[in-house]
Scaffold this motif. Structure first.
Motif, PDB file in Angstrom:
ATOM      1  N   SER A 190       0.862  -1.185   0.000  1.00  0.00           N
ATOM      2  CA  SER A 190       0.000   0.000   0.000  1.00  0.00           C
ATOM      3  C   SER A 190       0.891   1.225   0.000  1.00  0.00           C
ATOM      4  O   SER A 190       2.110   1.114  -0.007  1.00  0.00           O
ATOM      5  N   GLU A 191       0.252   2.395   0.031  1.00  0.00           N
ATOM      6  CA  GLU A 191       1.069   3.608   0.112  1.00  0.00           C
ATOM      7  C   GLU A 191       1.484   3.900   1.551  1.00  0.00           C
ATOM      8  O   GLU A 191       2.261   4.802   1.816  1.00  0.00           O
ATOM      9  N   ALA A 192       0.957   3.128   2.479  1.00  0.00           N
ATOM     10  CA  ALA A 192       1.452   3.196   3.855  1.00  0.00           C
ATOM     11  C   ALA A 192       2.758   2.399   3.911  1.00  0.00           C
ATOM     12  O   ALA A 192       3.155   1.781   2.931  1.00  0.00           O
ATOM     13  N   LEU A 193       3.415   2.383   5.059  1.00  0.00           N
ATOM     14  CA  LEU A 193       4.717   1.710   5.121  1.00  0.00           C
ATOM     15  C   LEU A 193       4.600   0.215   5.354  1.00  0.00           C
ATOM     16  O   LEU A 193       5.572  -0.511   5.224  1.00  0.00           O
ATOM     17  N   ASP A 194       3.407  -0.256   5.724  1.00  0.00           N
ATOM     18  CA  ASP A 194       3.215  -1.696   5.878  1.00  0.00           C
ATOM     19  C   ASP A 194       1.754  -2.021   5.638  1.00  0.00           C
ATOM     20  O   ASP A 194       0.912  -1.126   5.589  1.00  0.00           O
ATOM     21  N   THR A 195       1.447  -3.295   5.452  1.00  0.00           N
ATOM     22  CA  THR A 195       0.064  -3.718   5.262  1.00  0.00           C
ATOM     23  C   THR A 195      -0.223  -4.892   6.186  1.00  0.00           C
ATOM     24  O   THR A 195       0.698  -5.533   6.697  1.00  0.00           O
TER      25      THR A 195
END
Lengths: 494, 354
Positions: A190-195
Motif C-alpha cells: 500500500s502507500e502506507a509503510l506496511d500492510t
C-alpha cells in the motif's frame, strides 16, 4: 472449455483466434520471423521461439489473457525489456510470451508522499528523470537502467551500484498490482509503510515472474543527495584492493557506491571510453560518497586517508561533476568494453562475504588458468557481489561448454565460502543446477509448495528458478564426477 | 555446542510430534509480546533456551543469532562496536528476544527513514510445520536465489515457521544525534515533516504529540549542524529518552485504559479526527489512537485513506489485525497450508481463519 492435458499440443490457430477477441491483430505476433526478436533475453546463449507473443495495453486485457490461458492450461512468460542476464524471460515453445512493453506510462508522482505510481514497462531511469524536477529520484540503478523496466526490476529484485546504502528493489517499492495465475487482480502492499498480513510485497519481489504478473508498481522516491563525490584508488594487487573494501566498512563508512575492477576489465574499459584509468594498475576501486555538502566533505577526507593507509598506490578525487561522470563511465560501460576484446563473454553473479573477496578472486584466477579462458572481474565490492566475465569464443568447438563449466565452478565456490549463486541477476533458466548446490531437497520442496500456493497449475514462467528433484539428482551425480578432476578436490576443500 | 544441538533436536522433535498428533503449538520467546495478535491456546513451544550469537563480524555488517537470544544482548554486542539495529525494534518487556521481534515484524522510530525490520533480514534458519530444518537467504547483502522466504517470515507471527536463527544487516551508529522540538498544529506538523523528508536532511525520527513536533537528526557533526539550521526549533538536552519512551509505549500518551489502535497510513494523510486521542509517529505513517470507537468504523475510515488498523492493546475486537480482502485471504490460507499443512504453528494468532 476443457483444459488441455500437458502432452496434447496447443492448436495455435485456435489460440490466436481466441486472443483476437481480447487484443487487436497488431498486438498479437505469431509468424515465425516476427517472433524471432523475442527468442531470448540478455542471456542470448539460450534461445527459444515462443508459440505466440501478445502485447496488451490495458490491465483488463492482461486479466483476460491470463483467464484464457488459465482455462486452457497454457503457460505464460512475462517479459519487460528483456535485459535480464539469467534467461528468466526465455520463452516456451508451447507458451505465450506476454510483453509489457506498452505499459510505459508514469501514472502519478506525489512529491509530498515521495512516491510514484508507474506501469511496469516504464524504464528504470525514466522514473528518476520524471522525479528530478522535485529534487527526488528512484535509488536502485542497475547497469542496464537506460533500458530495463521497473516490472523486470521487481521480478528480479534488481540492485545496482548504490544498494549497499540505498537497498535493492525490495527496499524501494511500496505497492504492486498483480494479475494472479487464475486471472484475478490483487493489490499487494500500500502507500502506507506496511500492510496487514504476510509480507507478500517482499515475496513477490525477486520471484522471477513465477508468482504473478505485475501490472502496476508504486515506488518510493528519495531526496537527491545534495552532492556526490567519487574517488578512484589504484592498487598494485587485487587482494590489497579487496582488503581495503572491508577496512572502509569497518571504519563505519557506508559508501553510496563501492565498485572494483581488475586489470583486464579496467584496461578494456579504458580502451573503450577513455575514462583516464591507470592502465598499469592490478585493480581499481571506485568509491562514491553522497549526502549533504558537509557529510561529503567529511567522508571524502576520511575515505582518501583510509585508502592510502590500506596500500592504494594513488587516490584521485573527481574535481568536477564532469570528471565524476567520466570515472563512472568506465564502470558503467565495463560489460560492453569487455565485449570488445573477446567474441563472447559470459557474466556471472555470485555474492560472497566481503572478507572472502581476496581469496575468492585468487581462486577464480586459478580456475581461469585451468580452463584456459580469461576472466575479467567487475563488481559491486561493497556488497561482495561479483561479476566475473568469462571471455570465450562460441565459434570454437567446446568453448561455450568450457565457459559454462567454469561459471558453474565459480558459483559453487561462492556457495562454499558462505555466499550465494546470484546476487541480483536471478536464477532464471541459467542457474537451475546451482540451485541444487545451494538448497537442500526439503528447501526446494518448500519453494515448490510456495509456488503452488500462488499458481497450482504451474502456468507462470514454468521451468525456471526452482529445479525439480529429478534435475538435482542428475546434477549431483555429475557434480561427483567433476570433483574427481585433477585440482578440483583441493580447491573444494579450501 | 552439544547442548545447542540437543536443544535444536528437541525443538525439531516437538514440532514433528505436534504435527503427528495434530496438536497446536504456541511459540514463545521471552513472552513479552503475548498481548499482540489474537489469543491462541496451543501447547507452549519455548525458544528461550535456543539462544546465543552465532556469528558477528562488524566488518561484514552482519549478525547471526539464535531466535531465543535476548534482544538486549544483541544491542549491547553491537553497541560495543559502535553498530546497531537501524530499525530500532521496540522490546515491550525485559525478555524480548530476536525471534519474537522478527516474527512480530516490529520497528521503532527510525523506520520511515532507515527501513523496517524486514528490510534488514538477510536470512533465516527455521522449522516449517513438518518440523523440517530449512535455511533461506544467508549472510550476504544481496541474494536472489529462490523466493524471499526469510522476509516472508518477518511479521508472520510464527504462523509459517519456527524461527531458529536470523541473520540481520547492521549499520554503524551515527557520530552525533540531536532532537529538536517546535510547536505546530497537526496539519502543519504532517506537512512540514514530509516536506523535510523530501530534502537532503538526515532525519531519523519524527513524532507529534498534539502540540509539539519532535524531530531527530543524525549523522556526522557537520551534517547534523546543517540540518538543525534548516529544521529549526529548540534542541532537547537529552535526545534519546523521548524516542525510547515512545518506542516502548512508556510515554505519558500511552498511560490509558482505553483500547490502543495502531493506524498505518500514507504519511501525508491529513489528521483523521477519529474520536479519541492520537500520537502521530513515523512522520505520519504510524499513528497511535486511544479510542473507544467501534473497530469497524475506525477500520473503515483508515481503509478509505489507504491504510490499515491493528488493535494493539486491550479492546474486544474479534480480529486484532485488519481483515484481508477475499482474494488475499485465500492466498494467505494457501501459503499457510504450504508451510504448515497441519496448521499447528500459532494457529489463529494472526487471523482466526488459519
Amino acid at each position: 472449455m476443457a483444459s488441455r492435458s500437458p502432452d496434447k499440443p496447443i492448436d495455435k490457430q485456435q489460440l490466436v483466434a481466441q486472443l483476437r477477441t481480447i487484443l487487436s491483430s497488431a498486438s498479437i505476433i505469431h509468424e515465425t520471423e516476427a517472433l524471432r526478436p523475442y527468442e531470448c533475453d540478455g542471456l542470448s546463449a539460450y534461445r527459444q521461439i515462443p508459440l505466440v507473443v501478445v502485447l496488451p495495453e490495458t490491465e483488463a486485457q492482461v486479466l483476460k489473457i491470463m483467464q484464457l490461458c488459465h482455462r486452457r492450461n497454457i503457460p505464460v512468460v512475462a517479459r519487460g525489456a528483456a535485459t535480464g542476464l539469467s534467461g528468466g524471460a526465455l520463452p516456451l515453445a508451447d507458451g505465450v510470451l506476454l510483453s509489457l512493453a506498452k505499459f510505459n506510462r508514469i501514472l502519478d508522482l506525489d512529491p509530498l508522499d515521495r512516491s510514484a505510481r508507474v506501469q511496469p514497462g516504464v524504464r528504470n531511469l525514466a522514473i528518476s528523470e520524471a522525479a528530478a524536477g522535485h529534487g527526488l529520484y528512484y535509488a536502485p540503478d542497475p547497469s542496464s537502467q537506460i533500458a530495463c523496466t521497473i516490472g523486470g526490476n521487481v521480478a528480479e529484485n534488481s540492485g545496482g551500484v548504490h544498494c549497499l546504502k540505498y537497498g535493492l528493489t525490495v527496499h524501494n517499492i511500496l505497492q504492486l498490482k498483480v494479475v494472479m495465475a487464475d486471472g484475478e487482480l490483487v493489490t499487494i502492499g500500500s502507500e502506507a509503510l506496511d500492510t496487514a498480513g504476510y509480507d507478500l510485497l517482499a515475496l513477490m519481489t525477486g520471484s522471477e515472474g513465477m508468482l504473478g504478473i505485475v501490472t502496476e508498481v508504486t515506488v518510493r522516491l528519495l531526496p537527491t543527495p545534495q552532492r556526490a563525490q567519487v574517488m578512484l584508488a589504484a592498487f598494485d594487487d587485487v587482494e590489497t584492493a579487496a582488503d581495503a573494501v572491508g577496512a572502509l566498512i569497518a571504519a563505519g563508512i557506508i559508501p553510496a557506491g563501492l565498485e572494483m575492477m581488475d586489470g583486464l576489465a579496467l584496461r578494456a574499459a579504458e580502451d573503450f571510453v577513455h575514462a583516464g584509468y591507470p592502465t598499469d594498475a592490478a585493480a581499481i576501486l571506485l568509491c562514491e560518497v553522497d549526502g549533504t555538502n558537509e557529510e561529503v566533505s567529511a567522508a571524502t577526507m576520511r575515505v582518501r586517508k583510509l585508502l592510502l593507509a590500506q596500500g592504494a598506490r594513488e587516490v584521485r578525487t573527481a574535481k568536477t561533476e564532469a570528471e565524476r561522470i567520466t570515472f563512472w563511465k568506465g564502470r558503467k560501460n565495463a560489460f560492453p568494453a569487455v565485449g570488445r576484446i573477446a567474441p563472447d563473454y559470459y557474466c556471472m553473479d555470485g555474492t560472497v562475504p566481503r572478507k572472502r573477496l581476496g581469496e575468492v578472486l585468487t581462486t577464480i584466477s586459478g580456475l581461469s588458468e585451468r580452463y584456459q579462458l580469461p576472466v575479467a572481474n567487475v563488481f559491486h565490492a561493497g556488497d561482495g557481489n561479483l561479476h566475473p566475465l568469462i571471455l570465450y569464443d562460441a565459434n570454437q568447438p567446446g568453448e561455450l561448454q568450457r565457459a559454462e563449466d567454469l561459471g558453474a565452478d565459480i558459483l559453487e565456490l561462492c556457495v562454499r565460502v558462505g555466499g550465494t549463486i546470484t546476487g541480483e541477476h536471478g536464477v532464471g533458466h541459467e542457474k537451475m543446477q546451482q540451485m541444487c548446490v545451494q538448497f537442500s531437497a526439503a528447501e526446494l520442496n518448500q519453494f515448490r509448495a510456495l509456488k503452488a500456493a500462488f499458481d497450482p497449475q504451474a502456468l507462470l514462467n514454468p521451468g525456471k528458478a526452482i529445479p525439480l528433484p529429478r534435475h538435482c539428482s542428475e546434477y549431483r551425480s555429475l557434480g561427483g564426477e567433476l570433483l574427481t578432476r585433477p585440482g578440483a578436490r583441493q580447491e573444494a576443500s579450501n | 555446542m552439544i547442548a545447542d544441538n540437543d536443544i535444536l533436536e528437541s525443538l525439531q522433535q516437538q514440532v514433528q510430534e505436534a504435527a503427528a498428533r495434530n496438536t497446536p503449538l504456541r511459540l514463545v520467546g521471552g513472552d513479552s509480546k503475548s498481548f499482540l495478535g489474537n489469543s491462541d491456546n496451543g501447547e507452549p513451544l519455548s525458544l528461550a533456551a535456543h539462544r546465543g550469537i552465532v556469528n558477528y563480524e562488524p566488518k561484514e555488517l552482519v549478525i547471526t543469532a539464535r531466535a531465543g537470544t535476548p534482544l538486549r544482548d544483541i544491542e549491547l554486542t553491537l553497541a560495543a562496536q559502535q553498530q546497531r539495529l537501524a530499525f530500532e525494534p521496540p522490546h515491550f518487556g525485559d525478555g524480548a528476544t530476536l525471534g519474537g521481534t522478527i516474527a512480530c515484524g516490529l520497528s521503532g522510530p527510525a523506520r520511515p527513514y532507515a527501513g523496517s525490520a524486514r528490510d534488514f533480514v538477510l536470512g533465516v534458519r527455521m522449522l516449517n510445520g513438518r518440523g523440517e530444518n530449512l535455511r533461506f537467504g544467508g549472510e550476504v547483502m544481496k541474494n536472489v536465489a529462490g523466493y524471499d522466504v526469510s522476509r516472508l517470515m518477518c511479521g508472520a507471527m510464527g504462523t509459517l515457521g519456527v524461527l531458529l536463527e536470523i541473520s540481520l544487516k547492521v549499520l554503524p551508529g551515527p557520530e552525533r544525534e540531536i532532537t529538536l522540538v517546535q510547536e505546530r498544529t497537526p496539519e502543519e506538523a504532517i506537512r512540514v515533516v514530509n516536506a523535510w523528508a523530501a530534502r537532503p536532511i538526515p532525519l531519523t525520527a519524527s513524532c507529534y504529540d498534539g502540540l509539539h513536533l519532535y524531530v531527530r537528526i543524525s549523522g556526522v557533526a557537520e551534517a547534523v549542524a546543517a540540518g538543525r539550521d534548516l529544521v529549526g526549533g529548540t534542541e532537547l538536552p537529552d535526545s534519546d529518552t523521548i524516542w525510547q519512551d515512545i518506542r516502548e509505549h512508556r510515554h505519558a500518551f500511552f498511560d490509558s485504559t482505553r483500547p490502543l489502535w495502531r493506524l498505518s497510513l500514507p504519511p501525508r494523510t491529513a489528521p483523521l479526527a477519529l474520536p479519541g486521542k492520537e500520537l502521530i509517529d513515523w512522520g505520519g505513517a504510524q499513528r497511535w489512537l486511544l479510542s473507544d470507537a467501534p473497530g469497524t468504523s475506525i477500520r473503515r475510515i483508515v481503509a478509505e485513506h489507504g491504510g490499515h488498523a491493528t488493535l494493539f492493546r486491550r479492546g474486544v475486537e474479534h480480529e486484532r489485525f485488519h481483515p484481508l480482502s477475499d482474494a488475499l485471504l485465500k492466498l494467505h490460507q494457501r501459503l499457510k497450508q504450504a508451510f504448515d499443512p497441519v496448521a499447528i504453528l500459532n494457529p489463529g494468532r494472526l487471523y482466526p481463519d488459519f
